[in-house]
Write an enzyme that holds these catalytic residues in place. Structure first.
Site, PDB file in Angstrom:
ATOM      1  N   SER A   1       0.959  -1.223   0.016  1.00  8.35           N
ATOM      2  CA  SER A   1      -0.153   0.110   0.106  1.00  8.35           C
ATOM      3  C   SER A   1       0.923   1.301   0.099  1.00  8.35           C
ATOM      4  CB  SER A   1      -0.905  -0.071   1.246  1.00  8.35           C
ATOM      5  OG  SER A   1      -1.852   1.201   1.068  1.00  8.35           O
ATOM      6  N   ASN A   2       0.271   2.319   0.232  1.00 10.38           N
ATOM      7  CA  ASN A   2       1.106   3.341   0.377  1.00 10.38           C
ATOM      8  C   ASN A   2       0.687   4.637   1.403  1.00 10.38           C
ATOM      9  OD1 ASN A   2      -1.078   5.423  -0.574  1.00 10.38           O
ATOM     10  ND2 ASN A   2      -0.986   4.065  -2.435  1.00 10.38           N
ATOM     11  N   ARG A   3       1.221   5.660   1.634  1.00  4.96           N
ATOM     12  CA  ARG A   3       0.864   6.631   3.097  1.00  4.96           C
ATOM     13  C   ARG A   3       0.023   7.499   2.692  1.00  4.96           C
ATOM     14  NH1 ARG A   3       6.197   9.403   2.990  1.00  4.96           N
ATOM     15  NH2 ARG A   3       4.720  10.907   4.562  1.00  4.96           N
ATOM     16  N   SER A   4      -1.041   7.337   1.716  1.00  5.40           N
ATOM     17  CA  SER A   4      -2.210   8.221   1.625  1.00  5.40           C
ATOM     18  C   SER A   4      -3.292   8.118   2.868  1.00  5.40           C
ATOM     19  CB  SER A   4      -3.089   7.777   0.371  1.00  5.40           C
ATOM     20  OG  SER A   4      -4.042   8.690   0.065  1.00  5.40           O
TER      21      SER A   4
ATOM     22  N   ALA B   1      -4.368   7.573  -4.107  1.00 10.75           N
ATOM     23  CA  ALA B   1      -3.051   6.982  -4.476  1.00 10.75           C
ATOM     24  C   ALA B   1      -3.155   5.758  -4.914  1.00 10.75           C
ATOM     25  CB  ALA B   1      -2.031   7.401  -3.526  1.00 10.75           C
TER      26      ALA B   1
END
Ligand code: PMT
Length: 409
Positions: free
Chosen positions: A210-213, A277
């Site tokens: 995943s990502n930091r959004s 994102a």
């Protein structure tokens, strides 16, 4: 924005709070702005001020007990709810807020709030401990999520004599909020679809990429558009922030799910704002069994996901407007210009996510707004709520420009 309330019916609910007397001042202010004010007291409210005060001020009958004249109130709460340009509950006690949140209907003002489709404004007033109690905060959060405008109480001397947070906002501030709520928004009736948050691409049943959004940017945009009258749907990846006020929500997890939900709704929306994102890759062959730990290095194959925004760019019909984002860590503007052209978007927001204090997770953002006609506007660092307003201003301007062009043809 209209600055008066001429010929507008405003239903004012005064509930059981020591600040009930300020309800009378609010009635006066709304009338000074031209409103036809119909006041109602809850039973607890009537312990603090009398119906006579509000009746004399407004010139209209004041309902306290719904069951007094059944034949009349039955009709009245519905007809008032339909006629109302806005319903204001001020002061709103903890009890009234809980009833409004739960949809209870044992007070006249609660039945009106349930039956109306006009904006509802709630101005809490209570002891600071009651206000900060999780129960009250949850009720306020639920009301906000339904699009009810909550007027933040002030900090000052409370009924107990102590200084704390919970004093009714100034009636002038509440009256201004009523005026704003009643004014037609510049996105009235426009269908807006917003993507927000991250996606999660499973590696196995318990792990994901995943990502930091955090979803804050997308949610701020959704809330700003809804406040300005748009019918907003948010397709959101997993986040831990409250649903934006007045918006419909579709929760998704993976890029493929986000694509499916966006493509389903895209043909019926006028504006798409892609702030999510979205993962650029998913894991090939993610299995149903948890990967076992071993001593050897593990390789996974990543396969590109479909680019949702680019697909919408290809399918865009005349009149639809696409807003994209570019999250970059180097060469911000050149990369953003490439994305603007490649994805066929009308407006692109470029943000440098390597900068501390802006972009992912932060409450603030900064960047550039790039338009398809080549114009570029710098957006200095500001709160995401203000950043969102600037983007929505640009959307409204583009939609207006198109309307103008269409009319001239
Ligand atoms: O959520 P926050 O913590 O508030 O952070 C905000 C933000 C940094 C996430 C936001 O401001 C932002 O930049 N969003 C876009 C992030 C991104 O994926 O950028 P990108 O440059 O990789 O993608 C370009 C555009 O294509 C984006 O509009 C993206 O939504 C879209 N895209 C990307 C990949 C994909 N498979 N489908 C897409 O639609």
């Amino acid at each position: 924005m209209t600055e008066r309330l001429d010929d507008k019916t405003i239903v004012l609910g005064v509930t059981g709070s020591i600040a009930a007397y300020k309800g009378a001042e609010l009635a006066r202010r709304l009338m000074d702005l031209g409103a036809d004010v119909h006041a109602t007291l809850t039973r607890a409210g009537a312990e603090f001020i009398t119906p006579l005060t509000l009746r004399t001020l407004t010139g209209n009958p004041v309902t306290v007990d719904m069951f007094e004249e059944p034949s009349e109130w039955q009709v009245k709460h519905v007809s008032l709810a339909e006629r109302a340009a806005a319903v204001v509950v001020a002061p709103a006690s903890a009890d009234a807020i809980a009833k409004l949140s739960l949809g209870l209907a044992d007070e006249f003002i609660c039945t009106v709030a349930l039956a109306t489709r006009a904006p509802v404004i709630v101005a809490p007033a209570m002891n600071d401990k009651m206000l900060s109690h999780p129960a009250t905060q949850e009720h306020l959060e639920r009301l906000r999520a339904r699009g009810v405008r909550i007027i933040e109480p002030e900090t000052g001397r409370l009924a107990s004599g102590a200084v704390g947070h919970g004093r009714l906002a100034d009636p002038q501030v509440i009256a201004a909020a009523v005026v704003e709520a009643v004014a037609p928004g510049d996105l009235e009736g426009v269908r807006v679809l917003v993507t927000a948050g991250p996606t999660r691409e499973p590696l196995d049943p318990v792990r994901f990429l995943s990502n930091r959004s955090s979803g804050k940017m997308g949610y701020a945009l959704a809330e700003a558009a809804a406040r300005r009258g748009a019918e907003v749907t948010v397709v959101s990846g997993p986040v831990s922030i409250p649903v934006p006020a007045g918006c419909r929500m579709k929760a998704v997890e993976t890029a493929a799910e986000m694509r499916r939900e966006v493509m389903r709704r895209f043909p019926r929306c006028r504006v798409l704002i892609a702030a999510a994102a979205v993962a650029d890759y998913s894991v090939a062959g993610a299995g149903k069994k948890k990967l076992k730990r071993g001593d050897e290095p593990l390789s996974v194959e990543l396969v590109p996901t479909k680019d949702i925004l680019a697909e919408c760019g290809d399918r865009k019909k005349a009149g639809q407007l696409l807003v994209g984002f570019a999250a970059e860590t180097e060469d911000l503007l050149p990369h953003a210009r490439e994305k603007l052209a490649a994805k066929k978007v009308d407006l692109l927001v470029a943000n440098d996510v390597s900068q501390p204090g802006i972009g992912f997770e932060s409450d603030r953002n900064a960047g550039y707004l790039l338009l398809a006609d080549g114009a570029e506007v710098e957006l200095p660092e500001m709160e995401k709520a203000a950043f969102a307003e600037r983007i929505i201003d640009a959307v409204v301007e583009r939609l207006g420009a198109r309307e103008g062009r269409r009319r001239r043809r």
